[in-house]
Motif scaffolding. Structure first.
Motif, PDB file in Angstrom:
ATOM      1  N   VAL A  19       0.839  -1.199   0.000  1.00  0.00           N
ATOM      2  CA  VAL A  19       0.000   0.000   0.000  1.00  0.00           C
ATOM      3  C   VAL A  19       0.874   1.249   0.000  1.00  0.00           C
ATOM      4  O   VAL A  19       0.619   2.213  -0.730  1.00  0.00           O
ATOM      5  CB  VAL A  19      -0.956  -0.001   1.210  1.00  0.00           C
ATOM      6  CG1 VAL A  19      -1.770   1.288   1.253  1.00  0.00           C
ATOM      7  CG2 VAL A  19      -1.888  -1.202   1.154  1.00  0.00           C
ATOM      8  N   MET A  20       1.946   1.234   0.806  1.00  0.00           N
ATOM      9  CA  MET A  20       2.863   2.383   0.830  1.00  0.00           C
ATOM     10  C   MET A  20       3.499   2.604  -0.537  1.00  0.00           C
ATOM     11  O   MET A  20       3.625   3.736  -1.005  1.00  0.00           O
ATOM     12  CB  MET A  20       3.951   2.164   1.884  1.00  0.00           C
ATOM     13  CG  MET A  20       3.495   2.399   3.306  1.00  0.00           C
ATOM     14  SD  MET A  20       4.862   2.323   4.491  1.00  0.00           S
ATOM     15  CE  MET A  20       4.912   0.574   4.822  1.00  0.00           C
ATOM     16  N   LEU A  21       3.919   1.524  -1.164  1.00  0.00           N
ATOM     17  CA  LEU A  21       4.560   1.639  -2.472  1.00  0.00           C
ATOM     18  C   LEU A  21       3.583   2.191  -3.510  1.00  0.00           C
ATOM     19  O   LEU A  21       3.964   3.011  -4.353  1.00  0.00           O
ATOM     20  CB  LEU A  21       5.085   0.273  -2.918  1.00  0.00           C
ATOM     21  CG  LEU A  21       6.242  -0.297  -2.088  1.00  0.00           C
ATOM     22  CD1 LEU A  21       6.523  -1.744  -2.489  1.00  0.00           C
ATOM     23  CD2 LEU A  21       7.493   0.550  -2.252  1.00  0.00           C
ATOM     24  N   ALA A  22       2.322   1.749  -3.449  1.00  0.00           N
ATOM     25  CA  ALA A  22       1.324   2.256  -4.392  1.00  0.00           C
ATOM     26  C   ALA A  22       1.082   3.741  -4.171  1.00  0.00           C
ATOM     27  O   ALA A  22       0.972   4.515  -5.129  1.00  0.00           O
ATOM     28  CB  ALA A  22       0.018   1.475  -4.247  1.00  0.00           C
ATOM     29  N   HIS A  23       1.022   4.161  -2.912  1.00  0.00           N
ATOM     30  CA  HIS A  23       0.782   5.576  -2.626  1.00  0.00           C
ATOM     31  C   HIS A  23       1.925   6.448  -3.134  1.00  0.00           C
ATOM     32  O   HIS A  23       1.720   7.615  -3.461  1.00  0.00           O
ATOM     33  CB  HIS A  23       0.602   5.771  -1.124  1.00  0.00           C
ATOM     34  CG  HIS A  23      -0.744   5.343  -0.653  1.00  0.00           C
ATOM     35  ND1 HIS A  23      -1.191   5.554   0.623  1.00  0.00           N
ATOM     36  CD2 HIS A  23      -1.752   4.711  -1.290  1.00  0.00           C
ATOM     37  CE1 HIS A  23      -2.414   5.075   0.751  1.00  0.00           C
ATOM     38  NE2 HIS A  23      -2.770   4.556  -0.403  1.00  0.00           N
ATOM     39  N   ASN A  24       3.117   5.896  -3.162  1.00  0.00           N
ATOM     40  CA  ASN A  24       4.272   6.654  -3.655  1.00  0.00           C
ATOM     41  C   ASN A  24       4.582   6.347  -5.118  1.00  0.00           C
ATOM     42  O   ASN A  24       5.600   6.793  -5.636  1.00  0.00           O
ATOM     43  CB  ASN A  24       5.497   6.360  -2.785  1.00  0.00           C
ATOM     44  CG  ASN A  24       5.415   7.045  -1.441  1.00  0.00           C
ATOM     45  OD1 ASN A  24       5.553   8.249  -1.335  1.00  0.00           O
ATOM     46  ND2 ASN A  24       5.149   6.278  -0.393  1.00  0.00           N
ATOM     47  N   GLN A  25       3.709   5.569  -5.765  1.00  0.00           N
ATOM     48  CA  GLN A  25       3.830   5.240  -7.191  1.00  0.00           C
ATOM     49  C   GLN A  25       5.151   4.555  -7.534  1.00  0.00           C
ATOM     50  O   GLN A  25       5.739   4.805  -8.581  1.00  0.00           O
ATOM     51  CB  GLN A  25       3.636   6.494  -8.043  1.00  0.00           C
ATOM     52  CG  GLN A  25       2.235   7.067  -7.938  1.00  0.00           C
ATOM     53  CD  GLN A  25       2.237   8.563  -7.728  1.00  0.00           C
ATOM     54  OE1 GLN A  25       3.117   9.261  -8.193  1.00  0.00           O
ATOM     55  NE2 GLN A  25       1.253   9.055  -7.010  1.00  0.00           N
ATOM     56  N   HIS A  26       5.611   3.682  -6.635  1.00  0.00           N
ATOM     57  CA  HIS A  26       6.796   2.868  -6.896  1.00  0.00           C
ATOM     58  C   HIS A  26       6.321   1.555  -7.523  1.00  0.00           C
ATOM     59  O   HIS A  26       6.313   0.501  -6.892  1.00  0.00           O
ATOM     60  CB  HIS A  26       7.563   2.612  -5.597  1.00  0.00           C
ATOM     61  CG  HIS A  26       8.137   3.863  -5.006  1.00  0.00           C
ATOM     62  ND1 HIS A  26       8.652   3.919  -3.727  1.00  0.00           N
ATOM     63  CD2 HIS A  26       8.302   5.108  -5.505  1.00  0.00           C
ATOM     64  CE1 HIS A  26       9.083   5.144  -3.474  1.00  0.00           C
ATOM     65  NE2 HIS A  26       8.873   5.870  -4.546  1.00  0.00           N
ATOM     66  N   GLU A  67      -4.405  -8.106  -5.078  1.00  0.00           N
ATOM     67  CA  GLU A  67      -5.116  -8.011  -6.352  1.00  0.00           C
ATOM     68  C   GLU A  67      -5.588  -6.581  -6.613  1.00  0.00           C
ATOM     69  O   GLU A  67      -5.496  -6.065  -7.731  1.00  0.00           O
ATOM     70  CB  GLU A  67      -6.324  -8.956  -6.343  1.00  0.00           C
ATOM     71  CG  GLU A  67      -5.982 -10.426  -6.412  1.00  0.00           C
ATOM     72  CD  GLU A  67      -5.766 -10.892  -7.847  1.00  0.00           C
ATOM     73  OE1 GLU A  67      -6.046 -10.127  -8.774  1.00  0.00           O
ATOM     74  OE2 GLU A  67      -5.307 -12.033  -8.012  1.00  0.00           O
ATOM     75  N   ALA A  68      -6.101  -5.929  -5.560  1.00  0.00           N
ATOM     76  CA  ALA A  68      -6.607  -4.568  -5.718  1.00  0.00           C
ATOM     77  C   ALA A  68      -5.493  -3.596  -6.078  1.00  0.00           C
ATOM     78  O   ALA A  68      -5.679  -2.683  -6.898  1.00  0.00           O
ATOM     79  CB  ALA A  68      -7.302  -4.118  -4.427  1.00  0.00           C
ATOM     80  N   LEU A  69      -4.317  -3.794  -5.494  1.00  0.00           N
ATOM     81  CA  LEU A  69      -3.213  -2.886  -5.784  1.00  0.00           C
ATOM     82  C   LEU A  69      -2.638  -3.121  -7.174  1.00  0.00           C
ATOM     83  O   LEU A  69      -2.141  -2.187  -7.809  1.00  0.00           O
ATOM     84  CB  LEU A  69      -2.130  -3.027  -4.713  1.00  0.00           C
ATOM     85  CG  LEU A  69      -2.564  -2.497  -3.343  1.00  0.00           C
ATOM     86  CD1 LEU A  69      -1.512  -2.799  -2.290  1.00  0.00           C
ATOM     87  CD2 LEU A  69      -2.820  -0.996  -3.401  1.00  0.00           C
ATOM     88  N   ALA A 122      -4.620   0.675 -13.555  1.00  0.00           N
ATOM     89  CA  ALA A 122      -5.418   1.872 -13.826  1.00  0.00           C
ATOM     90  C   ALA A 122      -4.528   3.100 -13.961  1.00  0.00           C
ATOM     91  O   ALA A 122      -4.741   3.950 -14.829  1.00  0.00           O
ATOM     92  CB  ALA A 122      -6.446   2.074 -12.712  1.00  0.00           C
ATOM     93  N   PHE A 123      -3.523   3.216 -13.115  1.00  0.00           N
ATOM     94  CA  PHE A 123      -2.597   4.351 -13.173  1.00  0.00           C
ATOM     95  C   PHE A 123      -1.860   4.369 -14.510  1.00  0.00           C
ATOM     96  O   PHE A 123      -1.612   5.422 -15.092  1.00  0.00           O
ATOM     97  CB  PHE A 123      -1.602   4.250 -12.017  1.00  0.00           C
ATOM     98  CG  PHE A 123      -0.710   5.453 -11.861  1.00  0.00           C
ATOM     99  CD1 PHE A 123      -1.108   6.530 -11.095  1.00  0.00           C
ATOM    100  CD2 PHE A 123       0.538   5.501 -12.457  1.00  0.00           C
ATOM    101  CE1 PHE A 123      -0.289   7.641 -10.946  1.00  0.00           C
ATOM    102  CE2 PHE A 123       1.369   6.596 -12.310  1.00  0.00           C
ATOM    103  CZ  PHE A 123       0.951   7.672 -11.555  1.00  0.00           C
TER     104      PHE A 123
END
Length: 685
Positions: free
Chosen positions: A373-380, A408-410, A416-417
Motif C-alpha cells: 500500500v505504501m509503495l502504491a501511494h508513492n507510485q513505486h 489483487e486490488a493494488l 489503472a494508473f
C-alpha cells in the motif's frame, strides 16, 4: 502446498539446499506436528561421505556439532574453537562466530546422528552459560523419557530462538507427558499459539483437536490468540477477533507474554479492517494493562496516540533476542505504523526488506500487504510488482483471503494508473465480487481509488467526484490525502471541471487542517498545486510560480497534473501555442512516471489546440496569412515588405492584428501555430 510450519521445518533442516519432494510429502502426511530428523536417504550424493567423516570424530565433538546443528545457537555450547575448526565441519572465527562449511555438512550431521550422539548433545547443552537451552529435545530424539517441565523449558528456548517447529515437537510431547489434564491443556494451547503466530492454522487446529480430552476450559482460555488470529485473518471477522481479545484481557493474573500476545493480535485486527474507531479501544486496553508493555506494543501506542508528532529518530521497536511469533508480529505492526507515519509526514520511501527478511510466513504476509500500500501511494510500481507477488505467494500458504484481495486490488490500481483500463476493470470486478469484501473497510477505499483512476481520466468526472466526496481518512490518513495517488488533487481537478469551485476550496482547507504544519514536502506541494489549480480561473501567476519551482523538487507526476490544468486554461484563453508546448511537456513527464491514465486527456487537449489554430488561421485575410508565413520563415519586416511591395510599418501593422487572432504573443510562436494549422488540414478527410 505444505503448511507454514512444514516449510519452516525444512528451511531449518536444509537451509539453501533443494528439499526433496518426498520429504515434504512425508512431513505433510502426519496427523500432528512431526518431530523427525532428516534420513540418510534425504541427503545429496556427497552427504554419505560427510556422514562417514562425522562418525569418525570423537564422541564429545559429535555431540557438540549435533547440538549446534539442531539449535543454531553458538551461545549454548562450550565449543573448543581449534578442535571444531580442525574437524572440517565448521569454521570458528575470531570473536567466536561459528559458520558451517556448507549446508550439506549441517544436514549430514542431523541425518547421521545416532542415539549416543543425541545423549552427548543433551549433555553439551546442559553446560550452557545462560542456562537456557533445548537439550531436552535431544533426550526426546534419543528415546529417553523426559519430564514435561523439561520439555516445556526446551520449547521456551526454541520458540524464543525462532525455531517454532522444534518448539511444537517439545510442546506436543510435553502435553502427552503432562501429569494433569489442565497442564496438558496449557502445553497444547501454547503449541497452538506458536503455530497460529506462524500463520499455520491447520497445525494449530490439529493440536487443539488432539488434546480435546484435556481441560477444555484451560484450552479455550489459553488458546484465545489462536482463535482471534483465525477470526481476523482466515474468517475476516475482525470484530469477533477484538471481542475474543477483549475477553482474554479481562482475565486475572495475565503474564506479560499473555498480554503481549493479545495486544499484538488486537493491533493486527485493527490494521486489517482499517476501522478508524477501533484504535481508541486498543489504546484503552493498553492503558488498562497491569504489566509492562513490550517495547513494540509501546511503539504502536505512541504512534497511534500521537500520529502527527514531530519525527524523531526511533530505535528498533522490538529490541532483544526474543524472536517468538507474537513478538515478531508486534514488531512488524510497529514498523508498519511508524513507516506510514513517516511516509505521511516526510515522504520516506520504505524498503522491501521489511517483507522479505523473516522466515515467519505470517510476518511476510502482513509486511508485504501494508508495504505494498505504501509503495502504491508513492507510485513505486516496479517495486510494488515484486512485493504484491510476495503477498500472493505467502497467502497461498497463510490462509489470508483479505490480504490476497489487497494484493489483487493494488495490481488493479497499478494497471489503472498506467492507463491499462480493461485489465484494471477485470481485476476490480473480480475483487468486488468476492464475499470477503463485506468486512473490508480499508480495502473498499483502495477499490474506490481504482475506480477513480479508471473513471476520472476518461472524463466521467461526476462518477469520480462522487466516490472522492464520500472518502473519510483513517487515524493515520493511510489511504487518502497527499500520500495517496494525489486524490486531493483529483478532487480539486474534477470539481473545477464541473464548476464546483467552492467544494474544491473547502476540501483543500479540510485537508490542510488534518495534515500537520510540519508535514511532508510532497504534501505541501500537492496543497500548493490545489491552490494554484483553483486560482487558475482568475490568475495564472500561482501556477506559473509553482511550475517554475517544480524543477527543483522530485514530484514529476504531481507537477504534470498541475501543468495539464494550466495548459487547458491557456488554450481557453486563446494562447494556443503556449498551451501546446506545455501539453507536450506534460505528455513527456507522464510517460516518464508510467502515468498512462491521463495521456488520452492530454491528447484530446492537443487535438483541441489544433482545431483552435485551424479556425483562427482561417480567420486571417489572404495578405495576413502570407505575411504570417514569411515571418514564421524568419524574414524581417523589411524583407517581407520588399517581397510584397509593402512598407515595413504596414507589415508590422498586419502582424499586430495576426498575433491576437492566433492566440500568440511573440514572432517565435508563429511557426508552431501555422504548423498546427497544416496538421489540422492534413487530418481532415
Amino acid at each position: 502446498m505444505p503448511s507454514a510450519l512444514i516449510l519452516r521445518h525444512v528451511e531449518d533442516l536444509y537451509g539453501d539446499l533443494e528439499v526433496p519432494a518426498e520429504v515434504i510429502a512425508r512431513l505433510s502426511r502426519h496427523d500432528r506436528w512431526p518431530d523427525v530428523l532428516p534420513k540418510l536417504g534425504d541427503l545429496p550424493p556427497e552427504g554419505r561421505d560427510i556422514v562417514t567423516g562425522f562418525r569418525a570424530l570423537t564422541p564429545a565433538l559429535r555431540g557438540q556439532l549435533l547440538a549446534l546443528a539442531l539449535q543454531r545457537d553458538a551461545g549454548v555450547l562450550a565449543l573448543d574453537p581449534a578442535t571444531a575448526t580442525a574437524s572440517g565441519f565448521v569454521d570458528v572465527e575470531r570473536g567466536g562466530l561459528i559458520t558451517w562449511n556448507s549446508d550439506v555438512h549441517r544436514l549430514s550431521v542431523l541425518a547421521g546422528a545416532e542415539r549416543e550422539d543425541h545423549l552427548l548433545a543433551a549433555e553439551a547443552c546442559s553446560t550452557s552459560p545462560s542456562g537456557r537451552h533445548g537439550g531436552a529435545l535431544h533426550l526426546l530424539l534419543a528415546g529417553e523419557p523426559v519430564e514435561s517441565t523439561e520439555l516445556g523449558a526446551a520449547a521456551e528456548f526454541f520458540v524464543a530462538s525462532d525455531r517454532p517447529s522444534w518448539a511444537m515437537a517439545c510442546l506436543v510431547r510435553a502435553g502427552e507427558a503432562a501429569p494433569t489434564p489442565d497442564y496438558a491443556a496449557m502445553y497444547a494451547s501454547t503449541a497452538a499459539n506458536v503455530a497460529a503466530f506462524e500463520g499455520d492454522f491447520t497445525e494449530a487446529e490439529r493440536v487443539l483437536q488432539y488434546f480435546t480430552l484435556s481441560d477444555t476450559r484451560v484450552l479455550i482460555r489459553e488458546s484465545a490468540p489462536t482463535r482471534a488470529l483465525r477470526q481476523a485473518i482466515v474468517d475476516n471477522n475482525t470484530g469477533a477477533a477484538r471481542a475474543t481479545i477483549a475477553a482474554r484481557l479481562e482475565q486475572r493474573d495475565l503474564t506479560p507474554t499473555a498480554v503481549g500476545e493479545a495486544l499484538s493480535v488486537y493491533a493486527l485486527a485493527n490494521m486489517i479492517d482499517g476501522d478508524p474507531t477501533a484504535w481508541g479501544d486498543f489504546l484503552g486496553a493498553c492503558s488498562a494493562a497491569t504489566v509492562d508493555l513490550h517495547p513494540s506494543i509501546a511503539a504502536i501506542t505512541a504512534t497511534i496516540g500521537a500520529p502527527n508528532a514531530v519525527l524523531e529518530a526511533h530505535l528498533d521497536p522490538a529490541p532483544g533476542d526474543d524472536k517468538r511469533g507474537w513478538v515478531q508480529l508486534a514488531g512488524c505492526v510497529a514498523s508498519v505504523v511508524l513507516a506510514y507515519r513517516d511516509m505521511r509526514l516526510a515522504s520516506i520511501s520504505s524498503s522491501a526488506e521489511l517483507a522479505r527478511r523473516s522466515g515467519n510466513r505470517l510476518i511476510r504476509t502482513v509486511a508485504a500487504t501494508w508495504l505494498s500500500v505504501m509503495l502504491a501511494h508513492n507510485q513505486h510500481w516496479e517495486m510494488l510488482e515484486s512485493v504484491t507477488a510476495l503477498a500472493i505467494e505467502t497467502t497461498r500458504i497463510v490462509p489470508a483471503p483479505l490480504m490476497r484481495l489487497n494484493a489483487e486490488a493494488l495490481i488493479a490500481l497499478r494497471d489503472a494508473f498506467r492507463g491499462e483500463t480493461e485489465s484494471a476493470r477485470v481485476r476490480l470486478d473480480r475483487v468486488r465480487a468476492d464475499p470477503v469484501l463485506r468486512r473490508a473497510y480499508r480495502l473498499r477505499l483502495v477499490l474506490d481509488s481504482v475506480e477513480v483512476l479508471i473513471e476520472g481520466p476518461q472524463g466521467n468526472y461526476e462518477h469520480a467526484l462522487a466516490l472522492l466526496s464520500t472518502r473519510e481518512p483513517d487515524i493515520l490518513d493511510l489511504t487518502v490525502g497527499p500520500c495517496g495517488p494525489v486524490e486531493l488533487f483529483d478532487f480539486v481537478d474534477y470539481a473545477i471541471l464541473l464548476g464546483q469551485i467552492e467544494d474544491a476550496a473547502a476540501r483543500v482547507e479540510l485537508t490542510r487542517e488534518i495534515l500537520p504544519p510540519y508535514g511532508s514536502e510532497r504534501a505541501a506541494f500537492v496543497l500548493s498545486a490545489c491552490d494554484a489549480a483553483i486560482a487558475v480561473r482568475t490568475s495564472l501567476a500561482p501556477a506559473e510560480a509553482l511550475l517554475a519551482r517544480s524543477q527543483a523538487v522530485p514530484f514529476v507526476y504531481e507537477a504534470a497534473r498541475l501543468r495539464l490544468v494550466y495548459a487547458e486554461r491557456l488554450r481557453r484563453l486563446g494562447r494556443t501555442a503556449e498551451a501546446r508546448r506545455h501539453l507536450h511537456r506534460v505528455e513527456i513527464d507522464l510517460k516518464s512516471v508510467d502515468a498512462g491514465a491521463w495521456l488520452e486527456r492530454v491528447r484530446r487537449e492537443l487535438r483541441a489546440c489544433q482545431r483552435d489554430v485551424v479556425v483562427r488561421v482561417a480567420e486571417l485575410t489572404e495578405q495576413e496569412a502570407r505575411i504570417a508565413e514569411l515571418a514564421a520563415g524568419g524574414l524581417s519586416n523589411k524583407e517581407i515588405g520588399h517581397q510584397l511591395y509593402l512598407s515595413p510599418r504596414t507589415v508590422g501593422g498586419h502582424l499586430y492584428k495576426v498575433f491576437p487572432k492566433l492566440g500568440i504573443t511573440t514572432r517565435a510562436q508563429l511557426r508552431d501555430a501555422l504548423a498546427a494549422h497544416a496538421a489540422g488540414n492534413d487530418a481532415q478527410p
